[in-house]
Design an enzyme around this catalytic site. Structure first.
Site, PDB file in Angstrom:
ATOM      1  CB  CYS A 115      -0.978  -0.046   1.167  1.00  0.00           C
ATOM      2  SG  CYS A 115      -2.340   1.134   1.000  1.00  0.00           S
ATOM      3  CG  HIS A 215      -3.429  -3.333   3.268  1.00  0.00           C
ATOM      4  ND1 HIS A 215      -2.460  -2.982   4.180  1.00  0.00           N
ATOM      5  CD2 HIS A 215      -3.937  -2.179   2.787  1.00  0.00           C
ATOM      6  CE1 HIS A 215      -2.385  -1.662   4.265  1.00  0.00           C
ATOM      7  NE2 HIS A 215      -3.257  -1.142   3.422  1.00  0.00           N
ATOM      8  CD  GLU A 217      -1.246  -6.060   5.455  1.00  0.00           C
ATOM      9  OE1 GLU A 217      -1.727  -4.974   5.836  1.00  0.00           O
ATOM     10  OE2 GLU A 217      -0.869  -6.268   4.285  1.00  0.00           O
TER      11      GLU A 217
END
Length: 247
Positions: A115, A215, A217
């Site tokens: 990001c 993102h 994660e």
């Protein structure tokens, strides 16, 4: 399962600089969502948090880097005036991460920009940003509301490094109101959202240098499933670096 801890590569993750509260304390802190730590650990790496420092980066003990998300980048970094919708900025973090990135690329260390991290890659290498993406795409699906991740479908360029990892179309979790505008000369765009937003960039000729606007994660909204393939690919490249160090 990794059986020998000494074989796990050391992966540095850049940290936020924010005022935070814990216990009886309310003060400035170097912090990071544990989702980054967990993704690196699940993928076979040893996560090490890198705070913002005034010193020149010393990456002699690090095998790869993750540039985490966070605050908007100061537009002075790419020669523009602040937009009315610009969010809070963290100029010391901008300065540190740009130096950190350049030091990593000089050593050909694997890099994953997440990001804001993808935006740092672009700005550090001479690109610019759209300061308020909804003004351009005329919707807010990339950041639907505060603290709520959106979901974006992304097309990845056939034959690119990232398409080899993820395939040519993916649905990903996102949370951003800025995005890459003018692409830095050394970067190649390898992913786009349906609305044309740049979603992935790669540095040609590098061992491993990818930036994604989403993102990885986080779990994809609706499914909650976390896709660790980018972190696994980063860790695999970091193991090569660790092997080079031992050779």
């Amino acid at each position: 399962m990794v059986s020998n801890a000494s074989d796990r590569p050391i992966i540095g993750i850049s940290t936020y600089v924010e005022t935070a509260s814990w216990g009886v304390w309310h003060r400035e802190a170097a912090l990071l969502p544990t989702t980054y730590v967990d993704a690196v650990h699940r993928s076979g790496g040893v996560p090490v948090l890198l705070p913002v420092l005034p010193d020149e980066p010393d990456l002699s003990s690090v095998d790869a880097l993750v540039f985490a998300g966070g605050a908007d980048i100061d537009p002075a970094r790419y020669g523009e005036q602040p937009h009315a919708e610009l969010g809070p900025t963290r100029p010391p973090r901008d300065c540190w991460e740009i130096r950190l990135l350049r030091a990593a690329l000089d050593r050909d260390l694997p890099v994953l920009g997440v990001c804001r991290g993808a935006q740092i890659m672009n700005v550090a290498l001479g690109g610019t940003l759209h300061q308020h993406l909804p003004e351009l795409v005329e919707h807010r699906e990339h950041q639907p509301e505060p603290a709520v991740f959106g979901s974006t479908k992304v097309d990845l360029r056939p034959g690119s490094r990232i398409a080899e990892i993820l395939g040519e179309r993916v649905e990903v979790p996102c949370y951003h109101h800025q995005a890459i505008d003018e692409v830095a000369p050394r970067l190649e765009v390898t992913g786009w959202a349906d609305d044309g937003t740049v979603e992935a960039v790669e540095l040609a000729g590098a061992r491993f240098a990818l930036g994604v606007q989403w993102h990885p994660e986080e779990g994809t909204p609706g499914s909650g499933t976390v896709d660790d393939r980018l972190f696994a690919a980063l860790t695999a490249a970091a193991k090569e670096v660790r092997g080079d160090h031992r050779a």
